[in-house]
Scaffold this active site. Sequence first.
Site, PDB file in Angstrom:
ATOM      1  N   SER A   1       5.257   6.728  -1.648  1.00  8.75           N
ATOM      2  CA  SER A   1       6.501   6.240  -2.273  1.00  8.75           C
ATOM      3  C   SER A   1       7.585   5.879  -1.260  1.00  8.75           C
ATOM      4  CB  SER A   1       7.060   7.282  -3.252  1.00  8.75           C
ATOM      5  OG  SER A   1       6.046   7.754  -4.090  1.00  8.75           O
ATOM      6  N   ARG A   2       7.189   5.498  -0.065  1.00 10.79           N
ATOM      7  CA  ARG A   2       8.133   5.118   1.001  1.00 10.79           C
ATOM      8  C   ARG A   2       9.006   6.290   1.491  1.00 10.79           C
ATOM      9  NH1 ARG A   2       4.851   1.746   0.638  1.00 10.79           N
ATOM     10  NH2 ARG A   2       5.120  -0.500   0.525  1.00 10.79           N
ATOM     11  N   LEU A   3       8.572   7.516   1.159  1.00 16.32           N
ATOM     12  CA  LEU A   3       9.334   8.694   1.614  1.00 16.32           C
ATOM     13  C   LEU A   3       8.714   9.187   2.926  1.00 16.32           C
ATOM     14  CD1 LEU A   3       9.781  10.495  -1.848  1.00 16.32           C
ATOM     15  CD2 LEU A   3      11.297   8.842  -0.732  1.00 16.32           C
TER      16      LEU A   3
ATOM     17  N   LYS B   1       0.838  -1.197   0.000  1.00 16.25           N
ATOM     18  CA  LYS B   1       0.000   0.000   0.000  1.00 16.25           C
ATOM     19  C   LYS B   1       0.866   1.237   0.000  1.00 16.25           C
ATOM     20  CE  LYS B   1      -1.609   1.728   3.978  1.00 16.25           C
ATOM     21  NZ  LYS B   1      -2.232   1.864   5.325  1.00 16.25           N
TER      22      LYS B   1
END
Length: 210
Positions: free
Chosen positions: A188-190, A8
């Site tokens: 975006s995993r940021l 997700k």
Amino acid sequence: MSYEAARKDYVKHVLEESDCLESPIEMLESWLHEAVQETEDANAMTLTTVDAMGRPSSRMVLIRKLDQRGVVFYSNYTSKKSLDINENPNVAVNFFWPWLERQVRVEGTVVRLPEAESDAYFKSRPRESQIGAWASTQSEEMTSRDQLEKRAEEFALRFEGQEVPRPEFWGGFIIQPNMFEFWQGRASRLHDRIKYEPFENRWKFKRLFP
Ligand SMILES: Cc1cc2nc3c(=O)[nH]c(=O)nc-3n(C[C@H](O)[C@H](O)[C@H](O)COP(=O)(O)O)c2cc1C
């Protein structure tokens, strides 16, 4: 959907420096307050202790109070976790609130809660839970489930018609914090990560790479 394919993006909130309160305790209080509005068990946290051999061990416990001293939880003082704490007071706790896409980590050293406070809290518990505390020699091996239920019946009889006293072997702990980390999932995993540590009698925070 298989767990291997589960994926997700985290998009619900952001954590800016300007959102960060001076006190991480107040910050945790505020996040906890938001978390408990949405679901049960939002006050559950993973508690990791370390034994005398340096081996870690984790389990869930409930946060029961948060104040300037730290994070309070209750347990059996002869349980595995309590024996670990006697050997090594350094612990870590972890909250995860998926519906807010938030995680909080706290590290600190544990001391026992003053007895009067444990007494007051024990008094506030439902009678069945009070009896349950007497009945469970937590973390010890049991021969069968019957043994537990029989003990519960025995203690219910023993305290019939009177207030159930707090067992000496059951009470609170305070985790005196020396680190907090607030994690907010981002796209975006940021992700946002803000870590607080003590600095000259106050707290100082910095941003970490996700
Ligand atoms: C949601 C949840 C909350 C729990 N809360 C507590 C708690 O507040 N205190 C406690 O002693 N055990 C609590 N437990 C049980 C512990 O996870 C654990 O099984 C028990 O304390 C024995 O752990 P130990 O043998 O490592 O000492 C909870 C379990 C769950 C799943």
